[in-house]
Design a protein around this motif. Structure first.
Motif, short mmCIF file in Angstrom:
data_model
loop_
_atom_site.label_atom_id
_atom_site.label_comp_id
_atom_site.label_asym_id
_atom_site.label_seq_id
_atom_site.Cartn_x
_atom_site.Cartn_y
_atom_site.Cartn_z
N VAL A 196 -8.32 8.94 -9.35
CA VAL A 196 -7.16 8.45 -8.60
C VAL A 196 -7.58 7.16 -7.90
CG1 VAL A 196 -5.58 8.90 -6.69
CG2 VAL A 196 -6.19 10.75 -8.27
N VAL A 197 -6.93 6.07 -8.25
CA VAL A 197 -7.34 4.77 -7.72
C VAL A 197 -6.46 4.31 -6.56
CG1 VAL A 197 -8.35 4.05 -9.91
CG2 VAL A 197 -5.96 3.53 -9.45
N ARG A 198 -5.28 4.89 -6.43
CA ARG A 198 -4.41 4.49 -5.31
C ARG A 198 -3.36 5.56 -5.06
NH1 ARG A 198 -1.97 0.16 -7.28
NH2 ARG A 198 0.09 1.10 -7.49
N THR A 199 -3.05 5.77 -3.79
CA THR A 199 -1.98 6.69 -3.41
C THR A 199 -1.10 6.01 -2.37
OG1 THR A 199 -3.41 8.61 -3.78
CG2 THR A 199 -1.44 8.99 -2.48
N ASP A 200 0.15 5.77 -2.72
CA ASP A 200 1.09 5.14 -1.80
C ASP A 200 2.06 6.20 -1.30
OD1 ASP A 200 -0.05 2.65 -2.15
OD2 ASP A 200 1.24 2.16 -3.84
N ARG A 201 1.96 6.55 -0.02
CA ARG A 201 2.78 7.62 0.55
C ARG A 201 3.98 7.09 1.31
NH1 ARG A 201 -2.46 9.78 0.99
NH2 ARG A 201 -2.66 11.87 0.09
N ASP A 202 4.86 8.03 1.61
CA ASP A 202 6.01 7.82 2.50
C ASP A 202 7.02 6.82 1.97
OD1 ASP A 202 3.77 8.06 5.32
OD2 ASP A 202 4.93 9.63 4.33
N HIS A 203 7.20 6.81 0.66
CA HIS A 203 8.33 6.05 0.12
C HIS A 203 9.59 6.88 0.28
CE1 HIS A 203 5.91 2.91 -1.71
NE2 HIS A 203 5.11 3.82 -2.21
#
Length: 208
Positions: A196-203
């Protein structure tokens, strides 16, 4: 004097009883109102939970990725695959597959329930795109495996998927959108190493 005293005492007793009755009535009304509020709150909570469960219902995709690729190949034989999108459009899941050859780029949109080809088009490649690389589908993890990895790193269930090559590093990545019913999280996974290279939360969840 005794009669007057008795009458006064009687009147006082009646007054006290009346006040007590009113107080009891007020208490009963207050308890009834409080009980009504509690019941209403419970109903609202149950409704919210039910709505959230509906949003979190795992989607069954009838058409597999390999079947969708076969549909693409029927329309555009022997093309290299650039990207595979599985997403919602107007409440229905569709595959959007992009491919190319030495001169043109090809796109096909396929209904993920019926397998019907909904839309297709081709256009000339830009000069900058004529040396682009194709996805090596034999070396990347499946959508199901990408889903499991994404859901370990974000709360909820996976809703949309995209597999494509990054133009900067030439590596294949899965971008998986995971929804908890209120918010969504995008998880980017190296499709070869499974990292896992990136996690963008709270969209904000656009599928409400």
């Amino acid at each position: 004097m005794n009669k007057l005293t008795k009458l006064t005492a009687g009147a006082a007793l009646i007054g006290a009883l009346a006040v007590g009755t009113v107080a009891c009535s007020n208490n009963d009304h207050s308890e009834s109102t409080q009980s009504s509020k509690v019941e209403k709150s419970k109903k609202n909570t149950k409704k919210a939970v039910k709505q959230n469960e509906t949003k979190l219902k795992r989607t069954k995709i009838d058409l597999s990725q390999s079947e969708a690729l076969n549909k693409f190949n029927e329309k555009y034989p022997n093309k290299k695959i650039k990207s595979i999108d599985l997403k919602q459009e107007n409440g229905t899941y569709v595959y959007e597959i992009d491919g190319f050859d030495k001169t043109n780029e090809y796109t096909a949109t396929i209904n993920a329930d019926t397998g019907k080809l909904l839309h297709s088009h081709s256009e000339k490649l830009d000069l900058d795109d004529r040396h682009q690389k194709a996805l090596d589908l034999d070396s990347v993890i499946s959508r199901d495996e990408a889903t499991k990895i994404a859901e370990k790193h974000a709360n909820g269930v996976s809703k949309e998927w995209n597999l494509e090559l990054d133009e900067d590093d030439g590596k294949a990545y899965w971008d998986v959108e995971v929804s908890d019913g209120t918010k969504s999280t995008e998880v980017k996974i190296n499709a070869t190493s499974k990292d896992v290279v990136r996690t963008d939360r709270d969209h904000g969840d656009d599928n409400d």
